[in-house]
Design an enzyme around this catalytic site. Structure first.
Site, PDB file in Angstrom:
ATOM      1  CD  GLU A  80      -2.828   1.366   0.210  1.00 29.87           C
ATOM      2  OE1 GLU A  80      -3.294   2.501  -0.003  1.00 29.87           O
ATOM      3  OE2 GLU A  80      -3.167   0.374  -0.451  1.00 29.87           O
TER       4      GLU A  80
ATOM      5  N   GLY B  35      18.484   6.919  -1.579  1.00 29.40           N
ATOM      6  CA  GLY B  35      19.725   6.574  -2.252  1.00 29.40           C
ATOM      7  C   GLY B  35      20.668   5.737  -1.409  1.00 29.40           C
TER       8      GLY B  35
ATOM      9  CG  ASN C  71       7.140   9.035  -7.741  1.00 33.92           C
ATOM     10  OD1 ASN C  71       8.328   9.346  -7.902  1.00 33.92           O
ATOM     11  ND2 ASN C  71       6.658   8.648  -6.578  1.00 33.92           N
TER      12      ASN C  71
ATOM     13  CE1 TYR D  37       9.075   1.262  -5.871  1.00 35.59           C
ATOM     14  CE2 TYR D  37       7.476   2.390  -7.252  1.00 35.59           C
ATOM     15  CZ  TYR D  37       8.019   2.146  -6.011  1.00 35.59           C
ATOM     16  OH  TYR D  37       7.510   2.765  -4.903  1.00 35.59           O
TER      17      TYR D  37
END
Length: 159
Positions: A83, A93, A124, A131
């Site tokens: 979520e 980082g 984003n 990802y």
């Protein structure tokens, strides 16, 4: 670096949720209370789970992942729906986000779950790139729908 959340983490999780809402430019939508988070995570029947990212050097909590189980009728097994994943800007980082995702992937593998899924805002770009660097792929053929507020109440009224 990653630990399971405890009831003592509720104020921290609440603060991080609000920071995430600010980052996503919707602070007015973060309405959850500490009591609601406590009930969801640690109540009689917990429906959600959380992990905390802690900086190894300072011991400071710098992020969190909040997740729950989903189920795939096609695969016949549970998966994890992430979520919220949030790492404070000052700690980005340093591997905390990757460590949180790796912990959830470890849980999936250990329990035989076959999916780890989440949504990301289309604007984003830093998160999308992150990802994808891990091997995650967008599910472009699916569109998320949501009912809330008056529309949800109207549909849910007894006939």
């Amino acid at each position: 670096m990653i630990r399971t959340a405890t009831p003592a983490d509720i104020p921290l999780i609440h603060a991080l949720v609000r920071e995430l809402a600010d980052y996503e430019k919707v602070p007015h939508e973060a309405k959850a209370t500490e009591a609601q988070l406590h009930e969801a995570l640690f109540g009689e029947r917990p429906a959600a789970f959380a992990h905390i990212a802690v900086d190894d050097t300072t011991g400071e909590a710098v992020g969190f992942a909040l997740w729950f189980l989903n189920f795939s009728t096609w695969r016949g097994v549970h998966g994890i729906y992430l979520e919220d994943l949030y790492v404070r800007p000052t700690a980005r980082g340093a591997g905390h986000g990757k460590a949180l995702l790796a912990e959830l992937a470890r849980i999936c593998v250990e329990r035989g779950y076959q999916r780890l899924e989440w949504s990301v805002l289309d604007w984003n770009a830093p998160s999308i790139a992150f990802y994808e660097s891990l091997g995650a792929r967008p599910q472009d053929e699916w569109t998320v729908y949501r009912l809330t507020d008056e529309e949800l109440a109207r549909l849910g009224r007894p006939v």
